[in-house]
Enzyme design. Structure first.
Site, mmCIF file in Angstrom:
data_model
loop_
_atom_site.group_PDB
_atom_site.id
_atom_site.type_symbol
_atom_site.label_atom_id
_atom_site.label_comp_id
_atom_site.label_asym_id
_atom_site.label_seq_id
_atom_site.Cartn_x
_atom_site.Cartn_y
_atom_site.Cartn_z
ATOM 1 N N PHE A 28 0.733 -1.148 0.117
ATOM 2 C CA PHE A 28 0.027 -0.057 -0.116
ATOM 3 C C PHE A 28 0.804 1.301 0.090
ATOM 4 C CE2 PHE A 28 -2.175 3.341 2.376
ATOM 5 C CZ PHE A 28 -3.420 3.351 1.424
ATOM 6 N N GLY A 29 0.688 2.104 -1.073
ATOM 7 C CA GLY A 29 1.360 3.380 -1.093
ATOM 8 C C GLY A 29 0.367 4.451 -0.839
ATOM 9 N N TYR A 30 1.136 5.498 -0.152
ATOM 10 C CA TYR A 30 -0.009 6.566 0.207
ATOM 11 C C TYR A 30 0.714 7.962 0.143
ATOM 12 C CZ TYR A 30 3.183 6.297 4.372
ATOM 13 O OH TYR A 30 4.248 6.100 5.105
ATOM 14 N N GLY A 31 2.237 7.927 -0.479
ATOM 15 C CA GLY A 31 2.892 9.224 -0.646
ATOM 16 C C GLY A 31 3.513 9.264 -1.982
ATOM 17 N N SER A 32 4.729 9.117 -2.020
ATOM 18 C CA SER A 32 5.497 9.117 -3.405
ATOM 19 C C SER A 32 5.194 8.003 -4.107
ATOM 20 C CB SER A 32 7.105 9.493 -3.216
ATOM 21 O OG SER A 32 7.803 8.362 -2.504
ATOM 22 N N GLU A 103 12.987 3.864 0.899
ATOM 23 C CA GLU A 103 12.434 4.149 2.309
ATOM 24 C C GLU A 103 13.407 4.117 3.536
ATOM 25 O OE1 GLU A 103 9.203 5.405 1.849
ATOM 26 O OE2 GLU A 103 9.562 4.835 -0.515
HETATM 27 C C1 SIN Z 1 4.546 6.045 0.571
HETATM 28 O O1 SIN Z 1 4.416 6.574 -0.425
HETATM 29 O O2 SIN Z 1 3.764 4.802 0.653
HETATM 30 C C2 SIN Z 1 5.703 6.007 1.699
HETATM 31 C C3 SIN Z 1 6.017 7.445 1.708
HETATM 32 C C4 SIN Z 1 6.774 7.926 0.626
HETATM 33 O O3 SIN Z 1 7.703 7.294 -0.047
HETATM 34 O O4 SIN Z 1 6.487 8.916 0.103
#
Ligand code: SIN
Length: 193
Positions: A28-32, A103
């Site tokens: 699951f990704g929520y940012g980049s 990360e």
């Molecule tokens: C993510 O995107 O899930 C983690 C935070 C990031 O790499 O910006």
């Protein structure tokens, strides 16, 4: 001076062997990870996780800032009843080598339940920078966070691009994230746009 090795989570993440014997894993990704999928994936689907909110509370020394002038990127903060929308990727465990490196500035892998748009759900992984990590910055007034983002830049590019790419990607997902959109407004105002 902070010990940058202490903020490097690669070793801890390699010990997270929970899904190693699986052929495929949902991430699951929520940012980049929503807007920059620089890794091979089998398929991807919008998804959400429960009990977390997205916040620009994590410092970035290695991607969107430097140790001297850290940028700000998102992490997840626990909040009862909250739902965080993002993008889920079906990947092979081999991809974690790349992701752990990407990360490494404070993010640890956690197992999580995630829900897809059709209501089905599955267990997978999410990278979260917890409040204990050395690069964690925590809350600050929106104008201050936006100013820090406007001024920071690092090896992955200007911090502002991270914020604007994320807000664009969230709009594409039809997601209303008041925290991210407020910071976007503040950033553009700071830049005189
Ligand atoms: C993510 O995107 O899930 C983690 C935070 C990031 O790499 O910006």
């Amino acid at each position: 001076m902070r010990d940058t090795v202490a903020a490097n989570t690669i070793t801890a993440n390699r010990r997270m062997s929970r899904f190693d014997d699986h052929d495929e894993v949902w991430l699951f990704g929520y940012g980049s990870l929503i807007f920059k999928a620089d890794f091979p994936y089998i398929t991807r689907r919008p998804a959400s996780i429960r009990g977390w909110v997205r916040r620009f509370w994590q410092g970035s020394h290695d991607h969107r800032g430097t140790p001297e002038a850290p940028g700000r990127v998102v992490t997840l903060i626990r909040e009862k009843g909250a739902v965080c929308e993002g993008m889920a990727y079906r990947i092979t465990p081999a991809v974690f080598e790349h992701l752990d490196y990407r990360e490494k500035n404070g993010y640890l892998r956690f197992a999580t339940d995630m829900t897809f748009a059709d209501g089905s759900h599955t267990e997978g992984l999410v990278y979260i920078a917890t409040t204990e990590n050395d690069a964690f910055l925590g809350p600050a007034p929106e104008a201050e966070i936006a100013r820090q983002i406007a001024l920071a830049t690092g090896p992955s590019g200007p911090n502002r691009d991270y914020l604007l790419n994320l807000s664009h990607a969230l709009r594409e997902l039809d997601e209303d994230d008041p925290h991210v959109f407020a910071l976007e407004r503040q950033l553009l105002a700071f830049e005189g746009k």
